[in-house]
Every structure is written in C-alpha cells, then in structure tokens.
Design an enzyme around this catalytic site. Sequence first.
Site, short mmCIF file in Angstrom:
data_model
loop_
_atom_site.label_atom_id
_atom_site.label_comp_id
_atom_site.label_asym_id
_atom_site.label_seq_id
_atom_site.Cartn_x
_atom_site.Cartn_y
_atom_site.Cartn_z
N GLU A 64 51.10 -22.36 -16.10
CA GLU A 64 52.46 -22.55 -16.59
C GLU A 64 52.53 -22.37 -18.10
O GLU A 64 51.58 -22.69 -18.83
CB GLU A 64 52.96 -23.96 -16.25
CG GLU A 64 52.97 -24.25 -14.77
CD GLU A 64 53.19 -25.71 -14.46
OE1 GLU A 64 53.73 -26.01 -13.38
OE2 GLU A 64 52.83 -26.57 -15.29
N ASP A 235 54.14 -32.91 -9.34
CA ASP A 235 54.57 -32.16 -10.52
C ASP A 235 54.64 -30.66 -10.29
O ASP A 235 54.59 -29.87 -11.24
CB ASP A 235 53.65 -32.46 -11.71
CG ASP A 235 52.19 -32.11 -11.43
OD1 ASP A 235 51.90 -31.60 -10.34
OD2 ASP A 235 51.35 -32.36 -12.31
#
Length: 352
Positions: A64, A235
């Site tokens: 990410e 998450d």
Amino acid sequence: MTQPSRLAIVPFVSVDHMMKLVLTIGVERFLTELAGYIEEDFRRWELFDKTPRIASHSHDGVIELMPTSDGKMYGFKYVNGHPKNMREGRQTVTAFGVLADVGSGYPMLLSEMTILTALRTAATSALAAKYLAPKGSQAMAIIGNGAQSEFQAIAFKALTGIDRLRLYDIDRSASEKCARNLAGKGFDITICQTGQDAVEGVDIITTVTADKQYATILTDNMVGSGVHINAVGGDCPGKTELHRDILLRSDIFVEFPPQTRIEGEIQQLDADHPVTELWQVISGQAQGRKAPEQITLFDSVGFATEDFSALRYVRDQLKATGLYEELDLLADPDEPRDLFGMLLRAGLQPAA
C-alpha cells in the site's frame, strides 16, 4: 570525488537510528509526545488531502501507499502486510516514509517506518481510548500478542493509566514473549488460556491479530456492556476480527469512513451504517462516550495523517539528537538545466 551540495542531502533515519531515537527519548515519552502530534493533526483534519490508501492486493498479502498533505508538507508511507512472512522469519508489516516540502517538492525526510508504524498505531489507539474508554480504566485484554502488542500496552499505560493486562494468543509463546518484554514496566500481567478468559473483568479489549481472513476473535457473548473495544487487526478487505452482532451493539468510531468501510470491521455492515469520525470527537464536534453502559468501538485501520504526524514528530527530534544520516538523494547540478552536463563531469573526476 566532489562532495554533494547541501540541496542534494536528505536526512535519513535508519532502523538503528530510529531505535536509538526512541530509547533516547524514552518509549513512554515518545508515545505520549507522538500522540500529541497525532491529536494536533486530527484537530486540523479539514486542512488535509484525504484519500483511501492505494492498495495492490495479492494472494499473499498487500502493498500500500498512504499519501496526504496539509498544504505545506506532503507525506507518504509505503507499507506491506504479509501474514505468511512470519513463517519465513520475516516481519508481517514493513514500511518506510517520506516527508516533503510542498513549495519545492524536495524531500525533507526519509525514514524507516516499520518501528515507527508500530509506535503511531499504538499512539493512535491510546489517543482514541482517551476519548472513548470508560473513565478510570485499569484493565485491558490484548488478544493477539505479536509485534504490536507491547507498543499497545505501553501506549495505553502512558495515555490512559492501564496497569493490568490479560494476554491471549493461540500461540502461547507469543504471550510469554509479550509478558517477558513488559516485565518491570509497571504492569500486572496474566496470560490467559482462552479469549473468553482474557476479557473477563476488563475495561478495554484490544484485538490485534494478523491472519488475512475473516475471523471471529470476539464473539457477541464475550462483550459485556460498558467496555471499549480497540479493533486494530482488521485492516484490509476480507480481514476482520469481530462478530457482526458486536458491531450492531456498539457506537462505532473511525478514522476516514471511505477507507474504513472497505478495510475495517464495518465492511461487514451496510454502506450507510452510522459511524462517527474520530476527528470530530477530538475537535469537540461530536460526543465520544456518553454513558457508562455504552459499548464504544474504535475501528482502527490506520490513516495517512497519522503517518504524516509521525514523520513530522521524528523530523522535529533530529536537530537535538543528531540521530540520522545525510543521504545524497537528489541530483543538484550547478546549472539546474544542465543535468546531462553534471553526468558528464562526474565521468571526468578521478576515482576515489
């Protein structure tokens, strides 16, 4: 060899320097001051560029990028999440980050963020609990005793006064590791046989497991009235820790709804299920804990402003500590338009 100009140099905080920086400042003080920076930036929330993190998912994990800017500085973090890594002797999560000047576009800081992410995650959790947990909370269960668990414990002690810990992990050696690392740090620690045992009589429940899957770490019957749940482990899409019924009984607080609805526990709920943004509570625009019997849930997935705050805090510590390296990162030719000439001249210089 010609020395690089000062404009070419970017401060770099290595893992070694980050560890020395944390220990020089002191872990509790570092977490407390870092939480202050995070709180300050939550109060400035409306100034920031905000976007869900840019994720590249694979069968093995996720990579990410997490960018944001307050108009004066720009920050981003590169971070991965690969649960299988532990079986290969690697970290589940690694990261590095950059802070840059918006006016020039020049980087101001390059830093490791594997350790710093653990610190900022714990500081954010404890900051949220300061506003949401029952007043006078003393006991916390930590379910999942991996790399994040000690940071969470110390942050909660520093910011909320927690001094009793009940630990549970499916791998008892992880709980023993956590208890060993926290020995002598002011905690009364109990290693529990089950998750149900761990949550008995606690004020706060922290879930921080790593498996990249839908899981039920907490079932509905495990959660009584009046507790605060700090849900850290869920998450990314397809990864949760709490039974859906718990969510329906809780008042839910999130960082950035467009991201949390994709990645957090609330991915299990309808897209319009009501949530409260943490920045609104911190800035006084919304109420946090309203009643003793209320169940509050911080659906924590981590957001770019927290990394921005962490990089900003670290940068502010460098002058006093000197704990960084000077990295020759940026090409700086004598004439800005003559980048190729700089390359040619380098070939004419005698070897060092």
